[in-house]
Design an enzyme around this catalytic site. Structure first.
Site, mmCIF file in Angstrom:
data_model
loop_
_atom_site.group_PDB
_atom_site.id
_atom_site.type_symbol
_atom_site.label_atom_id
_atom_site.label_comp_id
_atom_site.label_asym_id
_atom_site.label_seq_id
_atom_site.Cartn_x
_atom_site.Cartn_y
_atom_site.Cartn_z
ATOM 1 C CG ASP A 1 32.809 35.032 24.093
ATOM 2 O OD1 ASP A 1 31.697 35.481 23.758
ATOM 3 O OD2 ASP A 1 33.658 34.657 23.259
ATOM 4 C CB CYS B 1 48.409 44.088 38.463
ATOM 5 S SG CYS B 1 47.854 42.422 38.047
ATOM 6 C CB CYS C 1 51.947 42.237 38.592
ATOM 7 S SG CYS C 1 51.469 42.800 36.940
#
Lengths: 369, 369
Positions: free
Chosen positions: A266, A304, A309
């Site tokens: 994380d 991406c 994007c």
């Protein structure tokens, strides 16, 4: 209790593992990156957007939710999942790290930590028992033992005593636990010392937890040290339990962590950097504030497939950033989290296909172009 | 040019009309409320979210986009629709109102207005011709004539001269217009004086525009005056053209405007109030900051079908607001815009069904409970 961990396969050239976490709110494919939702929201994102970019589990912060709006309020509103509208797995930290990094005037004793709230200066006393109690009220699928995250650098003796206390606190957490539908993870401490890390890991394993975390890294040490400490820890962590490297890290750190046998990560980096205009791409970082983006009609990352994007130009994102528009922070967050989650998906597929080494080489080669 | 206006039916008891605006980017059902997207974004919202709550047309601000990122940049990136990813109708204002309300040190002459940017203090000279040129570069479906929005209160002589100049500027705008795929609306001025408003309306009608707006209202006058001036204007505005009441207003203002024959509205109120925690509901305004919301598990408005009301409690929204979380602003914005757009939908259906008077009575009755 609905929690378990299945190891699906292991990489032949490294310690990387492909697994599945089983939780009361569903399965999570590992290795996994957990977006951070500090205050019962992953900043700027709806739960549906998180689902859309493939988030399987998120993290939320005990320290923040205890202070505001209060864990008892969240309990009355059906727990954290229901309160924030996220019906998938959640992990809560113990508040330990935040007590040491956010609050003021903390005083540590064997019993627990007295600290002043960063919000209103009020005094609080957080103990292993209270940390577990708060986390049971919040109701996450995975909860963490209360630990001391020692400063860096620190003297060997301090680190040794601190690690031993963290182990005693871990036992108290396990004893205090009432709910049987939450997994409890122990946290390995011991600074940058191999023998302390090994002692911490074996003592915790002896107590027995549902999973084990590596704490106290990404606190200012160099990358080689961070990777080495990770390697020491995973070498002695139980093979059949999930391994969680807390608060880490950059895309490179995720690749290096997986190779060293970590299953869970994380970090606030993808969300925080998004809000200040730093974007992660297949070719490295892109600062959307750069003048070179001002008139650039191309997407952030041509490789991406995220919403940002597919739909918007660098020129538009730079305009939104300069104009202080919230939509800019949203679109950047979608992109960065998509990048992180997609990276983990690629890593999982590479482990399954037995080509993690090739993946790692290609990952670094692209960034050097 | 792809623009037109069809009157579908008229209310029997009032001047309310049900119509359709035809634009190059599709039809818009009227009466309509236009969410404001000042800086090429309706604050906090994606285009898809706007579609989802039924937005048919949005407004964007010439003054802001001229200063940042610049209209020529937006032209190079395919115009405003493409730049911001909104494939439905857009209306741009002329910059007139913002020059008078945002900028500093403005100097008005017959030729135009010299002003200093609120962003960097740079000097600019905005004329009717430049305003049209900017709006042609932005490429909205509906563009507005450059006008002087006179201060309130102001002397009769000033208002008369200002209104006459605004009419001369309107003619210059029409003459300057090159693109034939954009509708051009004239703006009726004249302060709170019936004869000036009527003169303005008839002079503009004589020049001939695709639609007509009522400017210079909601500038500090009382509600009865605003409604009366609106009534004077719509009484003499061409029946077959769309009528746009600029910068108005509250939910009550929309109902009263429609009854007086207005077809189009815009206002920052639903979006701006959302970000500061004031929510519009069927029973009036709700301040989500109120302590009474802290532990309230009910939705903002039990009668509302928006995403926010279907999924989240007042307690969660209050927490997000207090924690300064962007998601709170998003969820509040979704709710407030849904409220406004749904109100207009209800109004359109009431006009079609010939029961606008009943709708209006019920609208006010609910708020008095």
């Amino acid at each position: 209790m609905g929690f378990g961990f299945t190891l699906k396969n292991k990489d032949k050239d490294s310690r990387a593992r492909r697994g599945v976490l089983h939780t009361p709110h569903g399965d999570v494919e590992t290795p996994v990156f957990m977006p951070v939702g500090t205050q019962a929201t992953v900043k700027t994102m709806t739960p549906e957007e998180l689902e859309g970019i493939g988030a399987g589990i998120i993290l939320s912060n005990t320290y923040h939710l205890y202070l505001r709006p209060g864990h008892e309020l969240i309990r009355r509103h059906g727990g954290l999942h229901r309160f924030m509208g996220w019906d998938h797995p959640i992990l809560t930290d113990s508040g330990g790290y935040q007590v040491f990094s956010h609050s003021e005037l903390r005083k540590i004793t064997e019993d627990g930590v007295k600290f002043q709230s960063h919000l209103d200066g009020s005094y609080h006393f957080l103990t292993p028992e209270l940390s577990v109690g708060i986390q049971e009220a919040l109701g996450a699928d995975i909860i963490m033992c209360f630990d001391e995250c020692a400063p860096y650098p620190a003297a060997y003796d301090y680190l040794a005593r601190s690690m031993e206390m963290t182990t005693r606190w871990a036992r108290r957490c396990k004893d205090a636990k009432v709910r049987d539908d939450q997994a409890l993870f122990g946290i390995i401490q011991g600074g940058m010392h191999k023998e302390l890390r090994e002692k911490s890991a074996s003592d915790l394993a002896e107590i027995g937890f549902d999973g084990y975390a590596i704490g106290g890294l990404s606190v200012g040490e160099t990358k080689p040290i961070m990777y080495e400490v990770t390697e020491w820890a995973t070498a002695v962590m139980p093979e059949g339990s999930p391994r969680y490297l807390m608060g880490v890290g950059t895309p490179e750190d995720l690749v290096e962590g997986v190779i060293r046998g970590v299953d869970m990560f994380d970090c606030v980096m993808p969300t925080r950097n998004a809000r200040t205009g730093t974007l992660f791409t297949s070719f490295g970082k892109l600062n959307i504030k750069n003048a070179s983006c001002a008139d650039d009609g191309s997407p952030v990352d041509p490789e991406c497939s995220c919403y940002t994007c597919r739909k918007y130009s660098r020129a538009y994102l730079r305009h939104l950033h300069h104009a202080g528009e919230i939509l800019g922070m949203r679109l950047n967050t979608i992109h960065n989290l998509h990048y992180y989650l997609n990276l983990m998906k690629d890593i999982r597929e590479a482990i399954e296909a037995g080509r993690l080494t090739e993946f790692r080489n290609s990952f670094y080669n692209k960034r050097e172009v």
